[in-house]
Scaffold this motif. Sequence first.
Motif, PDB file in Angstrom:
ATOM      1  N   THR A   1       0.828  -1.205   0.000  1.00 17.52           N
ATOM      2  CA  THR A   1       0.000   0.000   0.000  1.00 17.52           C
ATOM      3  C   THR A   1       0.860   1.251   0.000  1.00 17.52           C
ATOM      4  OG1 THR A   1      -1.835  -1.119   1.126  1.00 17.52           O
ATOM      5  CG2 THR A   1      -1.735   1.274   1.297  1.00 17.52           C
TER       6      THR A   1
ATOM      7  N   THR B   1       0.160  -2.609 -12.395  1.00 18.79           N
ATOM      8  CA  THR B   1      -0.724  -1.898 -11.470  1.00 18.79           C
ATOM      9  C   THR B   1      -0.162  -0.531 -11.107  1.00 18.79           C
ATOM     10  OG1 THR B   1      -1.443  -4.025 -10.557  1.00 18.79           O
ATOM     11  CG2 THR B   1      -1.894  -2.058  -9.253  1.00 18.79           C
ATOM     12  N   LEU B   2       1.145  -0.485 -10.864  1.00 21.52           N
ATOM     13  CA  LEU B   2       1.791   0.798 -10.558  1.00 21.52           C
ATOM     14  C   LEU B   2       1.667   1.753 -11.735  1.00 21.52           C
ATOM     15  CD1 LEU B   2       3.553   2.637  -8.811  1.00 21.52           C
ATOM     16  CD2 LEU B   2       5.557   1.438  -9.713  1.00 21.52           C
TER      17      LEU B   2
ATOM     18  N   ASN C   1      -7.175   4.874  -2.969  1.00 24.20           N
ATOM     19  CA  ASN C   1      -7.391   4.130  -4.215  1.00 24.20           C
ATOM     20  C   ASN C   1      -6.517   2.890  -4.320  1.00 24.20           C
ATOM     21  OD1 ASN C   1      -9.421   5.735  -5.242  1.00 24.20           O
ATOM     22  ND2 ASN C   1      -8.067   6.972  -6.519  1.00 24.20           N
ATOM     23  N   THR C   2      -5.453   2.829  -3.545  1.00 24.84           N
ATOM     24  CA  THR C   2      -4.624   1.625  -3.585  1.00 24.84           C
ATOM     25  C   THR C   2      -5.398   0.390  -3.133  1.00 24.84           C
ATOM     26  OG1 THR C   2      -3.779   2.094  -1.356  1.00 24.84           O
ATOM     27  CG2 THR C   2      -2.482   2.900  -3.220  1.00 24.84           C
ATOM     28  N   SER C   3      -6.496   0.585  -2.404  1.00 22.08           N
ATOM     29  CA  SER C   3      -7.295  -0.567  -1.973  1.00 22.08           C
ATOM     30  C   SER C   3      -7.997  -1.245  -3.144  1.00 22.08           C
ATOM     31  CB  SER C   3      -8.327  -0.127  -0.932  1.00 22.08           C
ATOM     32  OG  SER C   3      -9.221   0.830  -1.480  1.00 22.08           O
TER      33      SER C   3
ATOM     34  N   ASP D   1      -2.866  -5.855  -1.408  1.00 21.51           N
ATOM     35  CA  ASP D   1      -2.497  -4.754  -0.535  1.00 21.51           C
ATOM     36  C   ASP D   1      -2.996  -5.060   0.873  1.00 21.51           C
ATOM     37  OD1 ASP D   1      -5.227  -4.503  -1.213  1.00 21.51           O
ATOM     38  OD2 ASP D   1      -5.180  -2.412  -0.567  1.00 21.51           O
TER      39      ASP D   1
ATOM     40  N   VAL E   1      -6.585  -2.183  -5.915  1.00 25.41           N
ATOM     41  CA  VAL E   1      -5.703  -3.091  -6.655  1.00 25.41           C
ATOM     42  C   VAL E   1      -6.008  -4.546  -6.320  1.00 25.41           C
ATOM     43  CG1 VAL E   1      -3.901  -1.332  -6.732  1.00 25.41           C
ATOM     44  CG2 VAL E   1      -3.872  -3.028  -4.900  1.00 25.41           C
TER      45      VAL E   1
ATOM     46  N   SER F   1       3.403   5.968  -7.114  1.00 26.37           N
ATOM     47  CA  SER F   1       2.467   6.546  -8.080  1.00 26.37           C
ATOM     48  C   SER F   1       2.446   8.067  -7.988  1.00 26.37           C
ATOM     49  CB  SER F   1       1.064   5.980  -7.859  1.00 26.37           C
ATOM     50  OG  SER F   1       0.576   6.307  -6.569  1.00 26.37           O
TER      51      SER F   1
ATOM     52  N   LEU G   1       2.956   1.573  -3.387  1.00 27.31           N
ATOM     53  CA  LEU G   1       2.125   1.986  -4.514  1.00 27.31           C
ATOM     54  C   LEU G   1       1.732   3.455  -4.406  1.00 27.31           C
ATOM     55  CD1 LEU G   1      -0.254  -1.080  -5.007  1.00 27.31           C
ATOM     56  CD2 LEU G   1       1.617  -0.354  -6.495  1.00 27.31           C
ATOM     57  N   ALA G   2       1.391   3.907  -3.205  1.00 20.01           N
ATOM     58  CA  ALA G   2       0.997   5.308  -3.034  1.00 20.01           C
ATOM     59  C   ALA G   2       2.182   6.240  -3.271  1.00 20.01           C
ATOM     60  CB  ALA G   2       0.423   5.513  -1.629  1.00 20.01           C
TER      61      ALA G   2
ATOM     62  N   LEU H   1      -1.887   3.225 -11.719  1.00 16.06           N
ATOM     63  CA  LEU H   1      -2.046   4.216 -10.656  1.00 16.06           C
ATOM     64  C   LEU H   1      -1.275   5.491 -10.965  1.00 16.06           C
ATOM     65  CD1 LEU H   1      -1.795   1.942  -7.479  1.00 16.06           C
ATOM     66  CD2 LEU H   1      -3.841   3.066  -8.355  1.00 16.06           C
TER      67      LEU H   1
END
Length: 361
Positions: free
Chosen positions: A157, A229-230, A297-299, A308, A301, A164, A160-161, A233
């Motif tokens: 999590t 995914t990255l 928003n990472t949730s 995550d 994925v 991104s 990714l945050a 995002l």
Amino acid sequence: MSVTDYTPLAAKAPPPALRRPLIGLLFGDGLSALLTLLAIGVILALLPVMNWAVLDAIWRTDDPDTCRQGGACWAYIHDKARLILFGIYPPDEHWRPMLVMGLILAMVLLSLSPRVWGVRLLAIWGLSLVAMLALMQGGFWGLPLVPTSQWGGLPVTLLLAVLSLGIGFPFAVMLALGRRSALPVPRLISVGLIELVRGLPLVGVLFVASILLPLLLPQGWTIDKLGRTLAALTVFAAVYLAEVIRGGLQGVDSGQGEAAQALGIPFWRTIWHIILPQAIQKVIPPLTNTAIIMVKNTSLVMIVGVFDMLGAGRAAATDPAWPAPFTETYLFVAAMYFLICIAISLYSRWLEQTVKSRSHT
């Protein structure tokens, strides 16, 4: 000028709102009385929840069946905390994601003050992120190789945050400048990309990156699922940040750029040292809002198979030995998201006040 104008501040009468008694503040008029009664009703309605969460809760137990007889089963969180926080990452290697989270926290604390912002800090961030990714994956210096399919929990999590937003910000600046450009080609490209991505839900962008992108690549080429995914995002963050930055650029007086051009300052130096700092100062609150949205928003994925923190929590809640601990799981995950988002919000408030105080001095 009268003598009363020089009355010390402490000797002056307090404002009328402070002279009113507590009863007057709570029931002074119809609206105050209504709000007070509503607040009392909410508190009374939450009392059973407090009994369930605190008074009747089971904090420690070795027998999962004990949770069937009490309130909240926080013993389950104690037992499954590692699974929720780190997913299916090998248990013997949990010190690596813990170290990665510590590095992220250290870099965030190092970057709080605007005085340290600059190219040097960007270089340190870049090296730190490379070290974090290498530490998570391993495969060198005796560290076992852990593929990204086994990464999960809070480190995913956070990574990714951070990645991104960090990678998307430079692209957002270019898109914002391109949309305001007088040249037709960069303006049309920027407008087309921004409107296309903003017109799609993030779920759709994630499915495109996860399912369609591998089909569009040449044969023999592949991109890791976490990398795809990255990428989704990052594109999503870039277009939303671009619109926020464009609003800040519109708030900067055009005379700033004209004066710099008259002095012979190159275009990119004008943007980097004059225009962009002023634009960002004007849009700190919406930038913070976008950052908080990207953290939450990472949730999403989880729907494309990336585990995550929310996905790891759902996996932990399927343990048949515990009696349906979904409520405790989601409350724990929600508390983690809340702590991250409230920290970002408090920092943005402090940063905004600091920037205002410096501009006034």
